[in-house]
Design an enzyme around this catalytic site. Sequence first.
Site, PDB file in Angstrom:
ATOM      1  N   VAL A  27      28.473  26.692  27.946  1.00  0.00           N
ATOM      2  CA  VAL A  27      28.295  25.240  27.393  1.00  0.00           C
ATOM      3  C   VAL A  27      29.384  24.345  26.982  1.00  0.00           C
ATOM      4  CG1 VAL A  27      25.898  25.639  26.798  1.00  0.00           C
ATOM      5  CG2 VAL A  27      27.812  25.507  25.256  1.00  0.00           C
ATOM      6  N   TYR A  54      30.604  24.659  10.954  1.00  0.00           N
ATOM      7  CA  TYR A  54      29.256  25.001  11.615  1.00  0.00           C
ATOM      8  C   TYR A  54      28.436  23.690  11.172  1.00  0.00           C
ATOM      9  CZ  TYR A  54      24.972  27.390  12.692  1.00  0.00           C
ATOM     10  OH  TYR A  54      23.722  27.751  13.161  1.00  0.00           O
ATOM     11  N   LYS A  78      26.554  20.903  13.303  1.00  0.00           N
ATOM     12  CA  LYS A  78      25.179  20.931  13.350  1.00  0.00           C
ATOM     13  C   LYS A  78      24.767  19.396  12.611  1.00  0.00           C
ATOM     14  CE  LYS A  78      23.777  24.967  14.944  1.00  0.00           C
ATOM     15  NZ  LYS A  78      23.050  25.171  16.317  1.00  0.00           N
TER      16      LYS A  78
HETATM   17  N1  LIG Z   1      19.833  32.843  13.555  1.00  0.00           N
HETATM   18  C1  LIG Z   1      19.909  31.927  12.490  1.00  0.00           C
HETATM   19  O1  LIG Z   1      19.920  32.296  11.401  1.00  0.00           O
HETATM   20  C2  LIG Z   1      20.130  30.236  12.836  1.00  0.00           C
HETATM   21  C3  LIG Z   1      19.814  29.368  11.931  1.00  0.00           C
HETATM   22  C4  LIG Z   1      20.033  28.155  12.158  1.00  0.00           C
HETATM   23  C5  LIG Z   1      20.348  27.831  13.274  1.00  0.00           C
HETATM   24  N2  LIG Z   1      20.496  28.579  14.467  1.00  0.00           N
HETATM   25  C6  LIG Z   1      21.023  28.190  15.711  1.00  0.00           C
HETATM   26  O2  LIG Z   1      20.270  28.829  16.573  1.00  0.00           O
HETATM   27  C7  LIG Z   1      20.756  28.898  17.955  1.00  0.00           C
HETATM   28  C8  LIG Z   1      20.524  30.294  18.415  1.00  0.00           C
HETATM   29  O3  LIG Z   1      21.185  31.177  17.435  1.00  0.00           O
HETATM   30  P1  LIG Z   1      20.457  32.610  17.241  1.00  0.00           P
HETATM   31  O4  LIG Z   1      21.414  33.219  16.050  1.00  0.00           O
HETATM   32  O5  LIG Z   1      19.212  32.816  17.253  1.00  0.00           O
HETATM   33  O6  LIG Z   1      21.048  33.590  18.652  1.00  0.00           O
HETATM   34  P2  LIG Z   1      20.591  33.560  20.176  1.00  0.00           P
HETATM   35  O7  LIG Z   1      20.340  35.093  20.731  1.00  0.00           O
HETATM   36  O8  LIG Z   1      19.586  32.478  20.454  1.00  0.00           O
HETATM   37  O9  LIG Z   1      22.004  33.012  20.978  1.00  0.00           O
HETATM   38  C9  LIG Z   1      23.050  33.904  21.056  1.00  0.00           C
HETATM   39  C10 LIG Z   1      23.761  34.014  22.419  1.00  0.00           C
HETATM   40  O10 LIG Z   1      24.341  32.755  22.603  1.00  0.00           O
HETATM   41  C11 LIG Z   1      25.356  32.888  23.719  1.00  0.00           C
HETATM   42  N3  LIG Z   1      26.391  32.255  23.770  1.00  0.00           N
HETATM   43  C12 LIG Z   1      27.496  32.122  22.808  1.00  0.00           C
HETATM   44  N4  LIG Z   1      28.356  31.246  23.156  1.00  0.00           N
HETATM   45  C13 LIG Z   1      27.966  30.571  24.184  1.00  0.00           C
HETATM   46  C14 LIG Z   1      28.210  29.654  24.978  1.00  0.00           C
HETATM   47  N5  LIG Z   1      29.602  29.094  24.863  1.00  0.00           N
HETATM   48  N6  LIG Z   1      27.656  29.156  26.001  1.00  0.00           N
HETATM   49  C15 LIG Z   1      26.481  29.711  26.301  1.00  0.00           C
HETATM   50  N7  LIG Z   1      25.770  30.796  25.809  1.00  0.00           N
HETATM   51  C16 LIG Z   1      26.646  31.405  24.538  1.00  0.00           C
HETATM   52  C17 LIG Z   1      25.732  34.414  23.305  1.00  0.00           C
HETATM   53  O11 LIG Z   1      26.092  35.329  24.650  1.00  0.00           O
HETATM   54  C18 LIG Z   1      24.305  35.037  22.997  1.00  0.00           C
HETATM   55  O12 LIG Z   1      23.638  35.896  24.094  1.00  0.00           O
HETATM   56  C19 LIG Z   1      22.255  28.608  17.667  1.00  0.00           C
HETATM   57  O13 LIG Z   1      22.420  27.299  18.079  1.00  0.00           O
HETATM   58  C20 LIG Z   1      22.525  28.674  16.057  1.00  0.00           C
HETATM   59  O14 LIG Z   1      23.328  27.855  15.693  1.00  0.00           O
HETATM   60  C21 LIG Z   1      20.509  30.012  14.256  1.00  0.00           C
END
Ligand SMILES: NC(=O)c1ccc[n+]([C@@H]2O[C@H](COP(=O)([O-])OP(=O)(O)OC[C@H]3O[C@@H](n4cnc5c(N)ncnc54)[C@H](O)[C@@H]3O)[C@@H](O)[C@H]2O)c1
Length: 263
Positions: free
Chosen positions: A79, A171, A175
């Site tokens: 992305v 981060y 966000k």
């Molecule tokens: N996990 C948490 O606690 C949490 C909390 C708040 C927000 N979020 C947000 O939720 C979203 C999902 O996070 P998650 O931790 O659930 O992991 P996720 O499994 O949903 O996402 C991880 C995936 O992102 C892919 N990725 C990384 N960089 C990328 C790029 N440049 N282009 C395309 N794909 C890419 C990785 O290869 C991996 O497979 C993120 O935006 C994160 O900031 C997560």
Amino acid sequence: MNLKAPEYVAGHGLIKGKTVLITAAAGAGIGFSAAVRAAEEGARAIVLSDIHPGRLDAAVAKLKEDSGLQEVYGKVGNVAVEDDVQALVDFAEQQVDGVDILINNAGLGTSRALIEMEDDEWHKVIDVTLNGTMRMTRYMMKVMKARGQGGVIVNNASVLGWRAQKEQAHYAAAKAGVMALTRCAALEAAEFDVRINAVSPSIVLHPMLRKSASEELLQELESKEAYGRAAEAWEVANVMMFLASDYSSYMTGEIVSCSSQRA
Ligand SMILES: NC(=O)c1ccc[n+]([C@@H]2O[C@H](COP(=O)([O-])OP(=O)(O)OC[C@H]3O[C@@H](n4cnc5c(N)ncnc54)[C@H](O)[C@@H]3O)[C@@H](O)[C@H]2O)c1
């Protein structure tokens, strides 16, 4: 207090017959959970995208097998690269004959004290998390506007867009930017019947996150939650499905917290 998650909630056909594109959909967290929920909620076709080709192939195969949905496609893409973003949206448009719902899930984080942060690390987190969401939103808006059939975009923010946490300036700034982008883009997109909202999760402890953060930090984060636990990825995916569905038809530009302790 440790309030356990309820039994897994069955699908209710919230997005029956719709087509869905999800970024960062091949990990262990929210992205893939959103894909599973989309299938359970009646999506007609789903395009998964991720930067990691091997994981993406596995995710497509697993979703097809587990859900029985035939129209599941994969497209590798970063992305943070405009050409990838355009190729991804064009691919999805063609494969599923028009994307109804885009879920902008991609986001990247590291932990670093601000006085130790180099520009490269700052820029990388901003470029994937904020600029990536902007690029996907901008191109998808253009395509949805040209198609003239409306649509929905769901962004993934974080409570860190509201709250402070040490070593998270980059981060959290990204966000907060996703939240502002959501509100402003939604005003423009309303003119062509596209709704844009964001979910703002607190913490989801999937295996990849457990590997990258210290147990001490994870426990501290969980202890801040009124429920005394992290969310399950599918609990966040449920909020995404609500925002993607007509149940939220009078909502746009909203940031919905999926957390047991708001801001
Ligand atoms: N996990 C948490 O606690 C949490 C909390 C708040 C927000 N979020 C947000 O939720 C979203 C999902 O996070 P998650 O931790 O659930 O992991 P996720 O499994 O949903 O996402 C991880 C995936 O992102 C892919 N990725 C990384 N960089 C990328 C790029 N440049 N282009 C395309 N794909 C890419 C990785 O290869 C991996 O497979 C993120 O935006 C994160 O900031 C997560």
